[in-house]
Design a protein around this motif. Structure first.
Motif, PDB file in Angstrom:
ATOM      1  N   ASN A   1     -55.525  32.143 -48.886  1.00  0.00           N
ATOM      2  CA  ASN A   1     -54.677  31.419 -49.481  1.00  0.00           C
ATOM      3  C   ASN A   1     -54.556  32.511 -50.690  1.00  0.00           C
ATOM      4  O   ASN A   1     -53.292  33.139 -51.105  1.00  0.00           O
ATOM      5  CB  ASN A   1     -54.148  30.070 -50.312  1.00  0.00           C
ATOM      6  N   LEU A   2     -54.807  32.562 -51.707  1.00  0.00           N
ATOM      7  CA  LEU A   2     -55.680  33.889 -52.891  1.00  0.00           C
ATOM      8  C   LEU A   2     -54.889  34.547 -52.069  1.00  0.00           C
ATOM      9  O   LEU A   2     -54.005  35.405 -53.095  1.00  0.00           O
ATOM     10  CB  LEU A   2     -56.956  33.547 -53.340  1.00  0.00           C
ATOM     11  N   ALA A   3     -55.327  35.627 -51.265  1.00  0.00           N
ATOM     12  CA  ALA A   3     -54.875  36.827 -50.671  1.00  0.00           C
ATOM     13  C   ALA A   3     -53.770  36.587 -50.810  1.00  0.00           C
ATOM     14  O   ALA A   3     -53.003  37.703 -51.175  1.00  0.00           O
ATOM     15  CB  ALA A   3     -56.204  36.953 -49.938  1.00  0.00           C
ATOM     16  N   ASP A   4     -53.176  36.041 -49.665  1.00  0.00           N
ATOM     17  CA  ASP A   4     -51.737  35.610 -49.622  1.00  0.00           C
ATOM     18  C   ASP A   4     -50.792  35.433 -51.018  1.00  0.00           C
ATOM     19  O   ASP A   4     -49.578  36.817 -50.530  1.00  0.00           O
ATOM     20  CB  ASP A   4     -51.331  34.502 -48.593  1.00  0.00           C
TER      21      ASP A   4
ATOM     22  N   GLY B   1     -47.483  45.243 -58.912  1.00  0.00           N
ATOM     23  CA  GLY B   1     -49.079  45.389 -59.781  1.00  0.00           C
ATOM     24  C   GLY B   1     -50.475  45.079 -59.153  1.00  0.00           C
ATOM     25  O   GLY B   1     -51.259  45.523 -59.277  1.00  0.00           O
ATOM     26  N   PHE B   2     -50.019  44.202 -58.063  1.00  0.00           N
ATOM     27  CA  PHE B   2     -51.411  43.657 -57.498  1.00  0.00           C
ATOM     28  C   PHE B   2     -51.670  44.704 -55.853  1.00  0.00           C
ATOM     29  O   PHE B   2     -51.397  44.831 -55.315  1.00  0.00           O
ATOM     30  CB  PHE B   2     -51.490  42.478 -57.227  1.00  0.00           C
ATOM     31  N   ARG B   3     -53.259  44.613 -55.462  1.00  0.00           N
ATOM     32  CA  ARG B   3     -53.865  45.064 -54.524  1.00  0.00           C
ATOM     33  C   ARG B   3     -54.641  44.501 -54.005  1.00  0.00           C
ATOM     34  O   ARG B   3     -55.641  44.873 -54.839  1.00  0.00           O
ATOM     35  CB  ARG B   3     -53.407  46.811 -54.355  1.00  0.00           C
ATOM     36  N   LEU B   4     -54.614  44.529 -52.730  1.00  0.00           N
ATOM     37  CA  LEU B   4     -56.017  44.274 -52.191  1.00  0.00           C
ATOM     38  C   LEU B   4     -57.176  44.795 -51.591  1.00  0.00           C
ATOM     39  O   LEU B   4     -56.615  46.136 -51.003  1.00  0.00           O
ATOM     40  CB  LEU B   4     -55.627  42.969 -51.195  1.00  0.00           C
TER      41      LEU B   4
END
Ligand code: PLP
Length: 334
Positions: A258-261, A268-271
């Motif tokens: 859920n946090l990743a989703d 600006g965010f990337r996993l």
């Protein structure tokens, strides 16, 4: 306070503390602590091994695994980024005269088996004697595939090598795959499991394996100063953890997903990669990340680096709160 630094930060719940308070105790150096003995029997049974040893930490457990299966002038092969090589202060080399031979992990947390085969040294007096292969599962949150473990096992058998698993988070892997942890452990001679990570005990690990290896490890543990007396007060927490905190790892995995989703949708965010278990790995520039972590710290969220770890003391609401804060940060004018 929301602490995402590691799953080591969990605090024992009231029920665990009560079990510790009530634990029957004795002197474990005499083998007389009933709670330690119960924990060891339980750990051996759950993992499908003959014996288990309760030890102070995962580092001690891995060290005992190497020391009890290698001698001076031997070597063990491990990942360049593996805990057994990189994060244990060189213990096997310093205390055992045992040479580490690191190899890179691939993107799945595996050692390339062809490369391992090429690295195993021939029997020649120029070389250290290759004795032991080490894997890590989970490896930075990644689960090793069972097919891979089977191939790894075949390779080790072909060359007559011992096999150790740093299974600090092996239960996360088993829960993720919905399999019995015995299946994972069956590919290794020894497995080290942390009770003090996602299983949420305050202290301790168990090393499991065959009886003879574990007896050697017991002698070495004493030599290292790791013989603890009324250790049952700690072992009781481990028993509670094994009985109550395995299935709930699923919740940590859901929270990580859920946090990743949520993060994926923020500008600006990337996993770095998709979470498989309880870790979310970010891939942010150094400047962006340092501004973000300062903003989070101002709002009572602690992180240490771009690996965010979910655990018992981070709730679903906490995940929502972190997402809110990251969203505000992402929307703020630069
Ligand atoms: C935490 C950890 C260990 C050992 O931990 P201790 O802090 O010594 O208990 C070993 N291997 C891995 C992969 C770990 O994450």
């Amino acid at each position: 306070m929301i602490d995402l630094r590691s799953d080591t930060v969990t605090l024992p719940c009231d029920a665990m503390r009560q079990v510790m308070f009530d634990a029957p105790l004795g002197d474990d150096v005499y083998g007389e602590d009933p709670s330690v003995n119960t924990l060891q029997t339980l750990a051996a049974e759950i993992t499908g091994k003959e014996s288990a040893l309760f030890v102070s930490s995962g580092t001690q457990s891995n060290l005992l695994a190497v020391l009890s299966q290698c001698e001076r002038g031997d070597e063990y092969i491990a990942g360049q980024e593996a805990h057994t090589y990189r994060f244990e202060a060189g213990g096997a080399a310093v205390l055992g005269g045992i040479q580490p031979q690191p190899l890179p992990f691939n993107g799945r947390g595996e050692l390339d088996l062809e490369q391992v085969a090429e690295t195993i040294k021939p029997d020649d007096f120029h070389f250290a004697r290759t004795k032991l292969l080490c894997l890590e599962n989970t490896q930075t949150g990644k689960v090793l595939a069972m097919d891979y473990l089977a191939d790894f096992f075949q390779l080790a058998v072909k060359y007559g090598l011992r096999k150790h698993l740093d299974g600090a988070r092996a239960f996360n892997a088993a829960v993720k795959m919905s399999i019995d942890i015995k299946e994972i452990c069956s590919y290794f001679d020894t497995v080290s499991i942390c009770l003090s990570k996602g299983l949420a005990a305050p202290v301790g690990s168990v090393l499991v394996g065959d009886r003879i290896t574990i007896e050697k490890a017991r002698r070495l543990r004493k030599m290292l100063g790791g013989g603890m007396r009324q250790a049952g007060i700690l072992a009781a927490a481990g028993i509670y953890a094994l009985k109550n905190n395995i299935e709930r790892l699923q919740v940590d995995h859901e929270n990580a997903a859920n946090l990743a989703d949520g993060l994926r949708g923020l500008a600006g965010f990337r996993l770095l990669e998709e979470p498989e278990t309880n870790m979310v790995l970010l891939d942010l520039s150094r400047e962006y990340f340092s501004a973000l972590s300062a903003w989070l710290a101002d709002n009572n969220v602690t992180v240490s680096g771009q690996r965010w770890v979910l655990h018992k003391d981070v709730s679903r609401d906490d995940v929502e709160r972190v997402l809110e804060l990251c969203s505000e940060f992402s929307n703020a004018p630069a």
